[in-house]
Design a protein around this motif. Structure first.
Motif, short mmCIF file in Angstrom:
data_model
loop_
_atom_site.label_atom_id
_atom_site.label_comp_id
_atom_site.label_asym_id
_atom_site.label_seq_id
_atom_site.Cartn_x
_atom_site.Cartn_y
_atom_site.Cartn_z
N ARG A 133 0.83 -1.21 0.00
CA ARG A 133 0.00 0.00 0.00
C ARG A 133 0.87 1.27 0.00
NH1 ARG A 133 -0.90 4.67 2.64
NH2 ARG A 133 -0.69 3.64 4.66
N ASP A 134 1.50 1.57 1.12
CA ASP A 134 2.32 2.79 1.17
C ASP A 134 3.56 2.61 0.29
OD1 ASP A 134 2.54 5.39 1.97
OD2 ASP A 134 2.62 4.96 4.11
N HIS A 184 4.04 4.77 12.59
CA HIS A 184 4.10 4.72 11.13
C HIS A 184 4.94 5.92 10.70
CE1 HIS A 184 2.10 4.21 7.04
NE2 HIS A 184 2.63 5.42 6.94
N HIS A 215 7.71 8.14 8.21
CA HIS A 215 8.28 8.39 6.87
C HIS A 215 9.70 8.92 7.03
CE1 HIS A 215 5.05 7.41 4.01
NE2 HIS A 215 4.30 7.48 5.10
N ASN A 245 9.33 4.80 3.66
CA ASN A 245 8.80 4.48 4.99
C ASN A 245 9.91 3.84 5.84
OD1 ASN A 245 6.37 4.53 3.18
ND2 ASN A 245 5.33 3.94 5.04
#
Ligand code: KIV
Ligand code: ZN
Length: 524
Positions: free
Chosen positions: A21-22, A210, A212, A246
């Motif tokens: 997904r990401d 989560h 980045h 990520n």
């Protein structure tokens, strides 16, 4: 929640993989459904706890991917991302309905900047949306993760309110995203600690990070979150993802494993599957792994300095904090260079299968030093060639293939084509052909002329200097019968550089095969 993770003691950190997904949001990383299934199977083998398979409402393709991954994997939970909106939640619920352990991941932004400019919603409207969305989803599914997008730039008191409502409405995991990669580890750790201490019901749920990587701190921030009570980390293979990416799964998992005495936690990851997973994702997405990338880069376990090589050979722990085998790399690749000593050289010969009694070590080592003076890195094929020449008296061979002429044609309305003239074993040959682009056309014609069935594993172009007249440096890696060699070419014309790199690799492949044949026939 999958039976093994929800109630497990605080000593487990769940790994939530969002490569599909990401990770797929990396520029140029889009994968088709079949490719996502292959990666999902490998993620299951790797032992991740949660696979975020896509954002079902974002496209038909994403919906199908989530649905297919849900049917495919059995042990990990499969979740779909959804905005705090009815349409998104319905699609996500439908997409994961066949999963053995289904879940949905609802998010809404909570920073003033996002609420004002992107959502155009007030704080109260956001709070209402959270209560409604989580409550609605909870009527249809047991497991809900809630994320406060841009949490690291949100007001802490407001976050406490938002997360408190999400828990009351039935969320089981609360995720704290550093959406823009803005946080600093000490500050991010404090935020997680503050949220756990101040949010009502916080001890009943799992806290997640989560992060980045815009400031290169995604892994550090995730570890700070774990040190302050988070028990889920969201990450991607090779750290791919939006912008700078990520949190890298392999880095965070190996940091927790290597420094277990400090963190006091485990993961379910089968670390020996890290390297194969990393290669697979790189191959499928076409995103190369930087050579100095921790854990999985080509140089991650390569010791160059003589003192380091000598130390590692005597006792690996001198310069290795973890073993390459523990991440699935078999065999420690010592890159030989001018700093390599005699001990490392003879060790490499033994690893390559040569019988040291049959090698004149003085001569071979001298030849190696001469070569290392000219060449920064000496590869296995160079060493094999030196030894083959020394002990088998193999005469130096001229290149088998030589480029004589290249002409390519490309326009917006014609099929790209190439005409190549080469000298092969002294004979001139010329062929013409087409391809998907001029490089492809050119490589196909060269493969035809040389009758090569090698596979192109990697192709990279780099500008050596700035400007449109810069020299382009092309590097390609080819594989044939389990043997891999790289070729390099540079030219102000990128197509020329590409052809030269490919022909260079084909020549090396020929030479390597020749050395191997001789070694096999006469024995080292
Ligand atoms: O970076 C982010 O905030 C996200 C959320 C959807 C969790 O990817
Ligand atoms: Zn993200």
């Amino acid at each position: 929640m999958s039976e093994r993770t929800m109630d497990e003691s605080q000593s487990i950190v769940r790994i939530f993989d969002t490569t599909l997904r990401d990770g797929e949001q990396s520029p140029g990383a889009s994968m088709n459904v079949e490719e996502k299934i292959i990666i999902a199977r490998q993620l299951e083998k790797l032992g991740v706890d949660v696979i975020e398979a896509g954002f079902a409402a974002s496209s038909e393709g994403d919906f199908e991917s989530v649905e297919r991954v849900s049917k495919e994997v059995k042990r990990p939970m499969v979740v779909s991302l959804a905005r705090a909106q009815e349409g998104d939640i319905k699609k996500a619920l439908k997409a994961v309905e066949k999963a053995k352990h289904p879940g949905i991941h609802i998010f809404i932004a909570t920073s003033d900047i996002h609420m004002k400019h992107k959502l155009r919603m007030s704080r109260n409207e956001v709070l209402d949306a959270v209560i409604w969305a989580v409550g609605y989803a909870r009527k249809h599914i047991d497991y809900i993760e809630f994320s406060a997008e841009d949490a690291s730039r949100s007001e802490w008191e407001f976050l406490v309110q938002v997360f408190g409502e999400a828990i009351r409405a039935g969320a089981k995991t609360l995720n704290v995203p550093d959406t823009t990669g803005y946080a600093i580890p000490s500050e991010f750790g404090k935020l997680v600690q503050y949220l756990i201490e101040h949010t009502e019901g916080s001890r009943r749920v799992t806290w997640s990070a989560h992060c980045h990587n815009d400031l290169g701190l995604a892994v550090a921030n995730s570890l700070a979150a774990v040190a302050n009570g988070a028990r889920q980390v969201e990450c991607t293979i090779n750290g791919i993802g939006e912008r700078a990416g990520n949190t890298s799964l392999e880095e965070v998992v190996m940091a927790l494993k290597t420094r277990k005495a400090l963190f006091g936690v485990d993961t379910h990851v089968v670390t020996e599957q890290i390297y194969p997973t990393s290669r697979l994702v790189s191959q499928i997405t076409g995103i190369p792994i930087p050579i100095n990338k921790p854990i999985v880069g080509d140089n991650a376990f390569a010791h160059e300095a003589g003192i380091h090589q000598d130390g590692v050979l005597k006792q690996k722990l001198t310069y290795e904090i973890m073993t390459p085998e523990s991440v699935g790399i078999t065999g420690n690749r010592l890159v030989m260079g001018k700093h390599s000593g005699r001990h490392a050289f003879s060790e490499r010969l033994t690893e390559l299968g040569f019988n040291l009694n049959k090698v004149d070590m003085n001569r071979a080592f001298l030849r190696f030093k001469e070569l290392a003076d000219k060449k920064k890195e000496v590869y296995d094929e160079d060493i094999e060639a030196i030894v083959a020449e020394e002990i088998l008296r193999l005469p130096s061979r001229p290149d088998r293939y030589e480029l004589l002429y290249l002409n390519v044609n490309s326009s917006s309305s014609a099929i790209p084509s190439a005409t190549v003239k080469m000298r092969v074993d002294g004979q001139e040959c010329m062929e013409h052909g087409t391809g998907d682009g001029v490089v492809d056309a050119c490589y196909k014609v060269i493969a035809k002329i040389t009758d090569s069935h090698s596979k192109l594993v990697r192709y990279t172009v780099k500008a050596i200097t700035g400007g449109t007249d810069a020299q382009g440096e092309v590097s390609c890696l080819i594989e044939d019968g389990g043997v891999r060699v790289s070729g390099q070419g540079s030219h102000t014309d990128i197509i020329m550089a590409s052809a030269l790199a490919y022909i260079n690799a084909l020549n090396k492949m020929e030479y390597r095969k020749h050395c191997r044949e001789l070694v096999a026939k006469e024995g080292p």
